[in-house]
Scaffold this active site. Structure first.
Site, PDB file in Angstrom:
ATOM      1  N   ASP A   6       0.844  -1.194   0.323  1.00  0.00           N
ATOM      2  CA  ASP A   6      -0.309   0.396  -0.271  1.00  0.00           C
ATOM      3  C   ASP A   6       1.207   1.532   0.230  1.00  0.00           C
ATOM      4  O   ASP A   6       1.657   1.322   0.576  1.00  0.00           O
ATOM      5  CB  ASP A   6      -0.711  -0.417   1.406  1.00  0.00           C
ATOM      6  CG  ASP A   6      -2.019   1.585   1.726  1.00  0.00           C
ATOM      7  OD1 ASP A   6      -2.799   2.034   0.798  1.00  0.00           O
ATOM      8  OD2 ASP A   6      -1.392   2.099   2.095  1.00  0.00           O
ATOM      9  N   ASP A  35       1.155   5.042   0.771  1.00  0.00           N
ATOM     10  CA  ASP A  35       0.589   5.840   1.097  1.00  0.00           C
ATOM     11  C   ASP A  35       1.092   7.034   0.611  1.00  0.00           C
ATOM     12  O   ASP A  35       2.149   8.075   1.959  1.00  0.00           O
ATOM     13  CB  ASP A  35       0.204   6.568   2.784  1.00  0.00           C
ATOM     14  CG  ASP A  35      -0.440   7.277   3.163  1.00  0.00           C
ATOM     15  OD1 ASP A  35      -0.847   7.987   2.658  1.00  0.00           O
ATOM     16  OD2 ASP A  35      -0.992   6.726   4.191  1.00  0.00           O
ATOM     17  N   GLU A  53       1.751  11.182   0.948  1.00  0.00           N
ATOM     18  CA  GLU A  53       1.184  12.371   1.196  1.00  0.00           C
ATOM     19  C   GLU A  53       2.182  13.500   1.419  1.00  0.00           C
ATOM     20  O   GLU A  53       3.458  13.687   2.184  1.00  0.00           O
ATOM     21  CB  GLU A  53       0.854  12.018   3.315  1.00  0.00           C
ATOM     22  CG  GLU A  53      -0.121  10.958   3.011  1.00  0.00           C
ATOM     23  CD  GLU A  53      -0.802  10.394   4.487  1.00  0.00           C
ATOM     24  OE1 GLU A  53      -0.346  11.808   5.471  1.00  0.00           O
ATOM     25  OE2 GLU A  53      -1.021  10.012   4.577  1.00  0.00           O
ATOM     26  N   TYR A  70     -11.893  11.931   5.242  1.00  0.00           N
ATOM     27  CA  TYR A  70     -11.143  12.179   6.822  1.00  0.00           C
ATOM     28  C   TYR A  70     -10.063  13.884   6.946  1.00  0.00           C
ATOM     29  O   TYR A  70     -10.031  13.668   5.440  1.00  0.00           O
ATOM     30  CB  TYR A  70     -11.124  11.434   7.357  1.00  0.00           C
ATOM     31  CG  TYR A  70     -10.177  10.200   7.560  1.00  0.00           C
ATOM     32  CD1 TYR A  70      -9.077  10.891   7.918  1.00  0.00           C
ATOM     33  CD2 TYR A  70     -10.548   8.923   7.710  1.00  0.00           C
ATOM     34  CE1 TYR A  70      -7.760  10.137   7.073  1.00  0.00           C
ATOM     35  CE2 TYR A  70      -9.775   7.975   7.132  1.00  0.00           C
ATOM     36  CZ  TYR A  70      -8.326   8.225   7.323  1.00  0.00           C
ATOM     37  OH  TYR A  70      -7.562   7.577   6.527  1.00  0.00           O
TER      38      TYR A  70
END
Length: 409
Positions: A162, A164, A166, A241
């Site tokens: 995965d 991620d 950012e 979120y």
């Protein structure tokens, strides 16, 4: 597929959301088991508290171990060799598995249906993704390092990766390397990881998955070649979120829909899902992120129960900039200490407000989590994603499979 409030089918209940009735549409549920993918934040494990062995893995389809990191040389590597693999004080573990990885292996052994992915990056580990993605050579080196760092040393432990990052183009945490070219380079990086995983999968004769986690904010979505990425990965985990993380404005952390008076009507779950579908992401490639934590703002005026009021800063007493885990929020029994619970029929989420202390808290509870899960099912999304499993007291994960009560307050 259009996804809006008019077509939101929520099996088993009917209520009003921003003036629209929620009614069962008679959609036939897909035969496949919906994805329930949970991140585990290993630094939260503590004696007497949450631990990997205690994870309710039978409730999950996937577990993402967060995080591996990216080195200054653009290579994937362990974030904490001692915590992750038991290689402490410069020594190697006595067996191939140690630290948290031995607990992961035991969890997989006891739950053979569980797929475990290594998640790379996150807020603290994304600084050098841009460097890893910048050239064909750097991309190839990074992709190979994923195999060398996580698959060969720990055979059979991980079933995929995965990513991620950012965030491409816009950076993220202060000090992150960022380039305008990140938008295209991210796609090329994922394509190279996919190629390396496919080759390793053929060698191992077992399926390897590739997923990515992406921000739900509009200014981050535009920095992705979303349709192309969807064609390369098994799923896109939508981090639905933190819509107002770092802000002193008392607005919802993870509203399902916008509601009247919200000055940011595009910062909500439904708008973000729609934004990705409009640019070509198939719903079946999206998993809907769930926040098992809340965020608090200090010095919030009492008008409208504090909602949409300007505060001063994040409340340090209630989690500060990191937010507060749901399990810790519940354990502090806020409604016994001057907080009043409110519910938004429009946004489909609760909030807490203490008028005397002027503290405002946005969070998700079992009711809002259940309704978001219904949203995911009604719109044929791949399933749901959780950040993070250790933040739960058990009731939120259970709410994913239990029909919500009709009562909102």
């Amino acid at each position: 597929m259009a996804v809006d409030r008019r077509t939101f089918a929520a099996a088993g209940f009917s209520t009003l959301v921003c003036g629209y009735a929620l009614v069962q549409q008679g959609r036939t549920a897909p035969a496949r088991r919906p994805v329930v993918a949970g991140y585990v934040a290993p630094w939260k494990a503590r004696p007497g508290g949450p631990g990997i062995k205690m994870i309710r893995a039978r409730e999950l389809t996937h577990l993402m171990y967060a995080f591996g990191t990216v080195s200054a040389d653009g290579l994937a590597e362990l974030a904490d060799r001692c915590l992750d693999a038991g290689a402490c004080d410069g020594t190697a573990p006595s067996s191939p598995f140690g630290g948290n990885f031995i607990q992961l292996a035991e969890l997989k052994r006891d739950n053979p249906q569980l797929r475990v992915l290594i998640s790379l990056g996150g807020w603290n580990g994304s600084r050098y993704f841009s460097a890893a993605a910048v050239t064909p050579r750097s991309r190839a080196r990074f992709a190979q390092s994923v195999i060398d760092a996580f698959f060969r040393p720990y055979p059979g432990l991980f079933d995929g990766v995965d990513v991620d990052w950012e965030f491409p183009v816009s950076g993220g945490r202060a000090g992150n390397v960022a380039r305008p070219e990140d938008r295209g380079n991210f796609t090329l990086l994922i394509a190279e990881v996919r190629r390396k995983l496919a080759a390793f999968s053929a060698l191992e004769r077992r399926e390897m998955e590739l997923t990515i986690a992406v921000s739900a904010a509009p200014d981050k979505i535009v920095n992705l070649e979303a349709a192309a990425l969807a064609g390369l990965v098994d799923r896109i985990h939508l981090m639905a979120y933190d819509f107002h993380a770092g802000s002193a404005f008392a607005a919802f952390n993870a509203p399902l829909f916008a509601c009247a008076g919200d000055p940011y009507p595009d910062l909500n779950v439904d708008a973000s899902v729609n934004a990705l579908i409009r640019v070509g992401v198939p719903p079946a490639k999206l998993t809907l992120g769930m926040a098992f934590f809340g965020r608090a703002v200090a010095n919030v005026p009492p008008q409208n129960g504090g909602l949409f009021q300007k505060g001063a800063t994040a409340s340090e007493e209630w989690g500060g900039s990191d937010g507060i885990d749901y399990r810790d929020l519940v354990a502090r029994r806020p409604e016994k200490h001057g907080f009043r619970r409110f519910w938004s029929d429009e946004a489909q989420v609760p909030w807490l407000y203490n008028a005397e202390r002027r503290i405002w808290i946005s969070y998700d509870d079992p009711l809002s989590i259940a309704r978001k899960a219904m949203y995911a099912r009604a719109h044929a999304l791949a399933g749901v994603m959780i950040w993070d499993l250790f933040a739960d007291d058990g009731s939120l994960l259970a709410a994913l499979r239990v029909p919500p009560a009709r009562r909102s307050e």
